[in-house]
Design a protein around this motif. Structure first.
Motif, PDB file in Angstrom:
ATOM      1  N   ASP A  16       0.849  -1.194   0.000  1.00 46.51           N
ATOM      2  CA  ASP A  16       0.000   0.000   0.000  1.00 46.51           C
ATOM      3  C   ASP A  16       0.885   1.244   0.000  1.00 46.51           C
ATOM      4  O   ASP A  16       1.527   1.552   1.011  1.00 46.51           O
ATOM      5  N   PRO A  17       0.944   1.990  -1.107  1.00 52.02           N
ATOM      6  CA  PRO A  17       1.818   3.178  -1.182  1.00 52.02           C
ATOM      7  C   PRO A  17       1.516   4.226  -0.109  1.00 52.02           C
ATOM      8  O   PRO A  17       2.446   4.836   0.430  1.00 52.02           O
ATOM      9  N   SER A  18       0.226   4.461   0.178  1.00 48.11           N
ATOM     10  CA  SER A  18      -0.112   5.472   1.175  1.00 48.11           C
ATOM     11  C   SER A  18       0.323   5.024   2.571  1.00 48.11           C
ATOM     12  O   SER A  18       0.773   5.845   3.388  1.00 48.11           O
ATOM     13  N   LEU A  19       0.215   3.741   2.851  1.00 46.82           N
ATOM     14  CA  LEU A  19       0.652   3.207   4.141  1.00 46.82           C
ATOM     15  C   LEU A  19       2.172   3.284   4.255  1.00 46.82           C
ATOM     16  O   LEU A  19       2.716   3.625   5.311  1.00 46.82           O
ATOM     17  N   THR A  20       2.855   2.996   3.160  1.00 40.74           N
ATOM     18  CA  THR A  20       4.317   3.106   3.123  1.00 40.74           C
ATOM     19  C   THR A  20       4.757   4.528   3.436  1.00 40.74           C
ATOM     20  O   THR A  20       5.661   4.756   4.263  1.00 40.74           O
ATOM     21  N   ALA A  21       4.106   5.500   2.802  1.00 43.21           N
ATOM     22  CA  ALA A  21       4.451   6.906   3.021  1.00 43.21           C
ATOM     23  C   ALA A  21       4.190   7.318   4.463  1.00 43.21           C
ATOM     24  O   ALA A  21       4.983   8.057   5.064  1.00 43.21           O
ATOM     25  N   PHE A  22       3.091   6.827   5.021  1.00 40.91           N
ATOM     26  CA  PHE A  22       2.738   7.164   6.407  1.00 40.91           C
ATOM     27  C   PHE A  22       3.775   6.637   7.393  1.00 40.91           C
ATOM     28  O   PHE A  22       4.236   7.371   8.277  1.00 40.91           O
ATOM     29  N   ILE A  23       4.153   5.376   7.252  1.00 39.66           N
ATOM     30  CA  ILE A  23       5.120   4.771   8.172  1.00 39.66           C
ATOM     31  C   ILE A  23       6.459   5.503   8.111  1.00 39.66           C
ATOM     32  O   ILE A  23       7.087   5.795   9.139  1.00 39.66           O
ATOM     33  N   MET A  24       6.876   5.848   6.907  1.00 41.57           N
ATOM     34  CA  MET A  24       8.158   6.537   6.760  1.00 41.57           C
ATOM     35  C   MET A  24       8.079   7.968   7.309  1.00 41.57           C
ATOM     36  O   MET A  24       9.014   8.455   7.952  1.00 41.57           O
ATOM     37  N   LYS A  25       6.971   8.644   7.066  1.00 40.79           N
ATOM     38  CA  LYS A  25       6.791  10.008   7.567  1.00 40.79           C
ATOM     39  C   LYS A  25       6.824  10.025   9.100  1.00 40.79           C
ATOM     40  O   LYS A  25       7.456  10.889   9.714  1.00 40.79           O
ATOM     41  N   TYR A  26       6.152   9.059   9.682  1.00 47.01           N
ATOM     42  CA  TYR A  26       6.117   8.980  11.147  1.00 47.01           C
ATOM     43  C   TYR A  26       7.526   8.729  11.697  1.00 47.01           C
ATOM     44  O   TYR A  26       7.955   9.362  12.668  1.00 47.01           O
ATOM     45  N   ALA A  27       8.254   7.810  11.068  1.00 47.44           N
ATOM     46  CA  ALA A  27       9.601   7.478  11.540  1.00 47.44           C
ATOM     47  C   ALA A  27      10.582   8.640  11.363  1.00 47.44           C
ATOM     48  O   ALA A  27      11.613   8.695  12.038  1.00 47.44           O
ATOM     49  N   ARG A  28      10.263   9.564  10.446  1.00 48.07           N
ATOM     50  CA  ARG A  28      11.135  10.717  10.194  1.00 48.07           C
ATOM     51  C   ARG A  28      10.855  11.892  11.128  1.00 48.07           C
ATOM     52  O   ARG A  28      11.522  12.931  11.028  1.00 48.07           O
ATOM     53  N   MET A  29       9.908  11.750  12.045  1.00 53.06           N
ATOM     54  CA  MET A  29       9.580  12.852  12.949  1.00 53.06           C
ATOM     55  C   MET A  29      10.814  13.291  13.745  1.00 53.06           C
ATOM     56  O   MET A  29      11.682  12.481  14.074  1.00 53.06           O
ATOM     57  N   SER A  30      10.843  14.569  14.063  1.00 55.24           N
ATOM     58  CA  SER A  30      12.011  15.140  14.738  1.00 55.24           C
ATOM     59  C   SER A  30      12.262  14.513  16.103  1.00 55.24           C
ATOM     60  O   SER A  30      13.413  14.456  16.556  1.00 55.24           O
ATOM     61  N   ILE A  31      11.224  14.026  16.779  1.00 61.53           N
ATOM     62  CA  ILE A  31      11.425  13.455  18.114  1.00 61.53           C
ATOM     63  C   ILE A  31      12.269  12.183  18.072  1.00 61.53           C
ATOM     64  O   ILE A  31      12.863  11.807  19.075  1.00 61.53           O
ATOM     65  N   PHE A  32      12.346  11.537  16.920  1.00 59.36           N
ATOM     66  CA  PHE A  32      13.139  10.311  16.810  1.00 59.36           C
ATOM     67  C   PHE A  32      14.572  10.580  16.362  1.00 59.36           C
ATOM     68  O   PHE A  32      15.459   9.752  16.567  1.00 59.36           O
ATOM     69  N   GLY A  33      14.795  11.724  15.696  1.00 63.83           N
ATOM     70  CA  GLY A  33      16.151  12.147  15.383  1.00 63.83           C
ATOM     71  C   GLY A  33      16.807  11.530  14.160  1.00 63.83           C
ATOM     72  O   GLY A  33      18.003  11.683  13.971  1.00 63.83           O
ATOM     73  N   TYR A  34      16.035  10.839  13.298  1.00 66.45           N
ATOM     74  CA  TYR A  34      16.643  10.205  12.122  1.00 66.45           C
ATOM     75  C   TYR A  34      16.379  10.974  10.828  1.00 66.45           C
ATOM     76  O   TYR A  34      17.190  10.918   9.905  1.00 66.45           O
ATOM     77  N   GLY A  35      15.281  11.675  10.758  1.00 69.91           N
ATOM     78  CA  GLY A  35      14.982  12.497   9.591  1.00 69.91           C
ATOM     79  C   GLY A  35      15.071  11.742   8.273  1.00 69.91           C
ATOM     80  O   GLY A  35      14.595  10.620   8.137  1.00 69.91           O
ATOM     81  N   ASP A  36      15.741  12.369   7.293  1.00 72.05           N
ATOM     82  CA  ASP A  36      15.815  11.814   5.939  1.00 72.05           C
ATOM     83  C   ASP A  36      16.704  10.578   5.830  1.00 72.05           C
ATOM     84  O   ASP A  36      16.801   9.985   4.751  1.00 72.05           O
ATOM     85  N   ARG A  37      17.337  10.196   6.916  1.00 70.98           N
ATOM     86  CA  ARG A  37      18.118   8.947   6.874  1.00 70.98           C
ATOM     87  C   ARG A  37      17.192   7.735   6.747  1.00 70.98           C
ATOM     88  O   ARG A  37      17.636   6.647   6.394  1.00 70.98           O
ATOM     89  N   ILE A  38      15.896   7.949   7.033  1.00 71.56           N
ATOM     90  CA  ILE A  38      14.918   6.881   6.847  1.00 71.56           C
ATOM     91  C   ILE A  38      14.491   6.905   5.385  1.00 71.56           C
ATOM     92  O   ILE A  38      13.739   7.771   4.939  1.00 71.56           O
ATOM     93  N   SER A  39      14.998   5.954   4.620  1.00 67.34           N
ATOM     94  CA  SER A  39      14.750   5.938   3.172  1.00 67.34           C
ATOM     95  C   SER A  39      13.926   4.745   2.716  1.00 67.34           C
ATOM     96  O   SER A  39      13.720   4.556   1.519  1.00 67.34           O
ATOM     97  N   SER A  40      13.468   3.929   3.660  1.00 62.63           N
ATOM     98  CA  SER A  40      12.655   2.766   3.304  1.00 62.63           C
ATOM     99  C   SER A  40      11.829   2.343   4.507  1.00 62.63           C
ATOM    100  O   SER A  40      12.102   2.740   5.649  1.00 62.63           O
TER     101      SER A  40
END
Length: 292
Positions: A52-76
């Motif tokens: 599911d492309p929309s689900l994929t985008a959501f999971i990655m967006k959530y993981a990129r939140m500033s509180i987690f500190g990884y940002g754009d390093r999350i590429s998948s």
């Protein structure tokens, strides 16, 4: 004029008939099986999410939140799960997201899908952080505590799905009066509130008893029955996120006393509150994207 006693009676009767409620989506059932499978692994979960492309985008967006500190390093999705979320959190997020998709609800307003989602994400994330700070971690399963936060306001989704006209009235009422307690307005107008409605849904979907109890009792932190720690934790999280001085109406129970019962220091709670409240705009953006 609406007869709230009759309306409440009819709604409760509907809620007691599982066949009249939206069924748990098939993919959600697969996720529950995966959750209980001792041989489950990240690859199987990643494969399911990436369908599911929309689900994929959501999971990655959530993981990129500033509180987690990884940002754009999350590429998948695999990065999101292995580096940030972990298997259980990613699965629970996916489970809740797919489950919410079976409800028809407007996006806008104080009780619209965007606001409901942003509140759910913030509550779940804060509840998870608070859980990690508990002195006695055996009291609560942190993964279930996270799910409690995600599902705590699903009663609004079901109410809006079953009664769109009445929900629209309530949504407008709460939007016009943000200073008033939304649950109290719903109870006063319709004779039943979203926590009770949500409890019936969780029961119909056969989700864990801890979730059903937390959803049903979330406004009563003085609750002392089975799974009371889950109730107290979600009550604390909601209080720390709320702009209202007494969001659950249980003024006889101080937040400090709840924290003490849970074994969480006030300083740890304050730090967690500041972290999550500082990310409210990010939660809102993610909620807007997933609601499109």
């Amino acid at each position: 004029m609406l007869n709230k006693l009759e309306f409440s009676h009819n709604l409760r009767r509907t809620l007691q008939h599982v066949s009249q409620l939206p069924p748990l989506p098939e993919t959600t059932q697969q996720l529950l099986k995966l959750r209980n499978d001792p041989d489950a692994n990240i690859e199987r979960l990643t494969s399911l999410i990436e369908k599911d492309p929309s689900l994929t985008a959501f999971i990655m967006k959530y993981a990129r939140m500033s509180i987690f500190g990884y940002g754009d390093r999350i590429s998948s999705v695999h990065h999101a799960i292995t580096l940030v979320l972990g298997f259980n959190t990613a699965l629970n997020l996916t489970l809740c997201t797919i489950s919410a998709g079976c409800f028809k609800l407007p996006n806008d307003g104080a009780l619209g899908r965007v606001r409901i989602w942003s509140q759910a994400l913030a509550c779940a994330t804060l509840g998870s952080e608070l859980c990690q700070k508990m002195a006695n971690k055996d009291l609560i399963n942190c993964d279930l505590a996270y799910l409690n936060g995600l599902f705590h306001n699903f009663g609004h989704l079901l109410f809006g799905h079953l009664y769109p006209r009445e929900f629209s009235f309530l949504n407008n009422l709460v939007s016009r009066h943000p200073e008033l307690n939304a649950r109290a307005l719903q109870l006063h107008t319709f004779g039943i509130a979203y926590d009770t409605i949500g409890m019936y849904l969780i029961k119909a979907w056969n989700l864990p008893e801890e979730i059903m109890t937390a959803v049903a009792e979330q406004h009563f932190p003085d609750y002392s029955g089975n799974h009371a720690a889950y109730v107290k934790l979600i009550a604390v999280a909601k209080r720390l996120l709320s702009n209202q001085p007494n969001p659950d109406g249980c003024s006889n129970v101080a937040t400090a006393a709840l924290l003490d019962e849970l074994g969480i220091s006030e300083s740890d709670a304050k730090l967690a509150q500041e972290r999550i409240c500082g990310s409210q705009n990010e939660f809102l953006v993610i909620a807007e994207e997933i609601s499109d």
